[in-house]
Scaffold this active site. Structure first.
Site, short mmCIF file in Angstrom:
data_model
loop_
_atom_site.label_atom_id
_atom_site.label_comp_id
_atom_site.label_asym_id
_atom_site.label_seq_id
_atom_site.Cartn_x
_atom_site.Cartn_y
_atom_site.Cartn_z
N HIS A 134 0.75 -1.16 0.06
CA HIS A 134 0.05 -0.01 0.07
C HIS A 134 0.96 1.20 0.06
O HIS A 134 2.02 1.24 0.91
CB HIS A 134 -0.94 -0.01 1.15
N ASP A 169 -14.75 2.54 7.48
CA ASP A 169 -13.68 3.39 6.87
C ASP A 169 -14.35 4.34 5.77
O ASP A 169 -14.01 5.34 5.32
CB ASP A 169 -12.69 2.74 6.75
N LYS A 204 -8.60 -1.62 6.42
CA LYS A 204 -8.82 -2.25 5.05
C LYS A 204 -7.82 -3.40 4.72
O LYS A 204 -8.16 -4.48 3.95
CB LYS A 204 -8.65 -1.25 3.91
N1 URA Z 1 -5.75 6.51 2.48
C1 URA Z 1 -6.66 5.77 2.99
O1 URA Z 1 -7.10 4.75 2.70
N2 URA Z 1 -7.01 6.39 4.28
C2 URA Z 1 -6.36 7.53 4.67
O2 URA Z 1 -6.69 7.93 5.85
C3 URA Z 1 -5.48 8.14 3.78
C4 URA Z 1 -5.04 7.60 3.03
#
Ligand code: URA
Length: 425
Positions: free
Chosen positions: A84, A163, A189
């Site tokens: 990520h 989220d 996630k």
């Molecule tokens: N990317 C995400 O998935 N969440 C955040 O808070 C910032 C970047």
């Protein structure tokens, strides 16, 4: 125990700790619609201003995971590793990285999002490939992981729905830049996705969320701790985002550059970062004895890319869309080329490569192409950049953005180092 949103908000507003019960209740009630957006916005602002300790962040993350499903792809015969990036300008590394790591023997389930603001989204980039489809069922993801070894697709709506709702709210309430909220958002996630190893690319610099190495390291350490405490082997690299990554910024332009990298060429910085992240992913997956630098240089990851794109309906050999209008920017004097990541990112976004609101469409061909490397010497009159767009009226706004950070300097200035540090448990 009965709870009230106002009590939770005032606890954090006054600098207190949220209890496990308060966190569980607030996120469950917000997901169910029983806590209103304005109440969650107030809580997010209190968290941004007063922070959360490690135990609060861990509980918050768990509550976000528990708001939805946890995926499991079963035994597909290869280690599952993911990556990520916290997002940057020209950061197309996922595109060559997933097929490269698959070509080296691991499987990569990369569930991605769309871009908002000046950083591009991986799905927007891939959607410039004719026929390519972002949405897959869980069965399709599992089958593609087993057959091809790499999947890049849209995240599912049932993965950490708290989220999804909270991130959209933070985006419009000035509460994105909180380390506890970013760390829990990303890690909820990734933990729910069911991978067994995760490498984080935490960007530092003008084009990133984290503007200083200190903040980036704190974010990286928070995420690595969260991952490892949940049994997900996690490591992080801190990498420079003060200049754009590679020379292409914009959806189809970045796909074309990624294909160059997969064929064994491409800009040195994109290759360096792709290989560095691949090494970390392979180490977490327990794969030894294969050198991703050699695999990438040999072009052996390219057939995996073709298979990955074709499995999702895309035609890897189809010509990519090009913008209707291209304008060149030349050097007004001799000196050293300087290109600030944020300035280039905002210019590409204004040309149509990005979106201002979630529901906006992006232009596949729009963006900025650097014609020389940041830090290189240039002569007066030399072409420096191309501006690509379908809407020529956007060029003035893009040029205004470039005026804030793209210039020819009188003194020599090299490109800053790309790899700034690492965080391991
Ligand atoms: N990317 C995400 O998935 N969440 C955040 O808070 C910032 C970047």
């Amino acid at each position: 125990m009965s709870m009230s949103a106002v009590d939770v908000i005032t606890t954090k507003r006054d600098g207190g700790r949220l209890s496990d019960a308060q966190i569980d209740w607030a996120l469950a009630a917000y997901t169910a619609g029983d806590v209103a957006d304005e109440q969650m916005a107030a809580l997010a602002m209190a968290i941004l201003l007063n922070g959360m300790d490690a135990a609060e962040i861990a509980r918050w993350t768990q509550a976000m995971i528990d708001s939805g499903d946890t995926l499991s792809f079963g035994d597909i015969g290869r280690p599952l590793v993911d990556k990520h990036s916290t997002g940057g300008v020209g950061d197309k590394v996922t595109l060559p990285l997933a097929p490269l790591v698959a070509a080296c023997g691991a499987a990569v389930p990369q569930l991605s999002g769309r871009g908002l603001g000046h950083t591009g989204g991986t799905l927007d980039k891939l959607e410039s490939i004719p026929g390519w489809r972002a949405s897959l069922t869980l069965e399709e993801i599992a089958a593609q992981l087993a057959d091809v070894g790499a999947v890049i697709c849209a995240t599912t709506p049932t993965l950490a729905p708290a989220d999804r709702k909270l991130y959209a709210l933070r985006d419009v309430t000035g509460t994105v830049e909180s380390i506890p909220l970013i760390a829990s958002s990303i890690m909820s996630k990734k933990i729910a996705e069911g991978t067994s190893g995760l490498v984080l690319d935490v960007k530092v610099g003008s084009g990133a969320f984290m503007k200083t190495p200190q903040r980036a390291r704190e974010l990286a350490e928070t995420m690595v701790r969260l991952g490892c405490d949940h049994g997900l082997a996690t490591a992080a690299l801190l990498t420079d985002m003060s200049v754009p990554l590679g020379r292409a910024v914009g959806n189809a332009l970045e796909v074309a550059e990624s294909v160059e990298v997969l064929r064994g060429g491409g800009p040195a910085d994109v290759v360096e970062l792709t290989v560095a992240l691949a090494r970390e992913m392979l180490a977490l997956g327990g794969i030894t004895g294969v050198d991703p630098a050699e695999v990438l240089a040999s072009g052996a990851a390219y057939p995996v890319w073709e298979a990955m794109i074709a499995a999702q309906g895309g035609d890897p050999s189809a010509p990519l869309p090009v913008a209707a209008h291209v304008e060149t920017v030349t050097a007004d004097r001799s000196g050293t080329f300087a290109a600030d990541a944020l300035a280039v990112g905002v210019a590409a976004w204004r040309l149509g490569a990005g979106r201002a609101r979630k529901e906006d469409a992006v232009q596949a061909g729009a963006g900025v192409l650097l014609l020389t490397d940041p830090g290189a010497p240039v002569e007066a009159g030399q072409p420096l950049l191309e501006l690509h767009t379908d809407t020529p009226g956007a060029v003035a706004g893009a040029r205004a953005a470039l005026d804030t950070g793209v210039r020819v300097l009188g003194e020599p200035a090299g490109r800053p180092p790309l790899l700034l540090g690492a965080v391991q448990r």
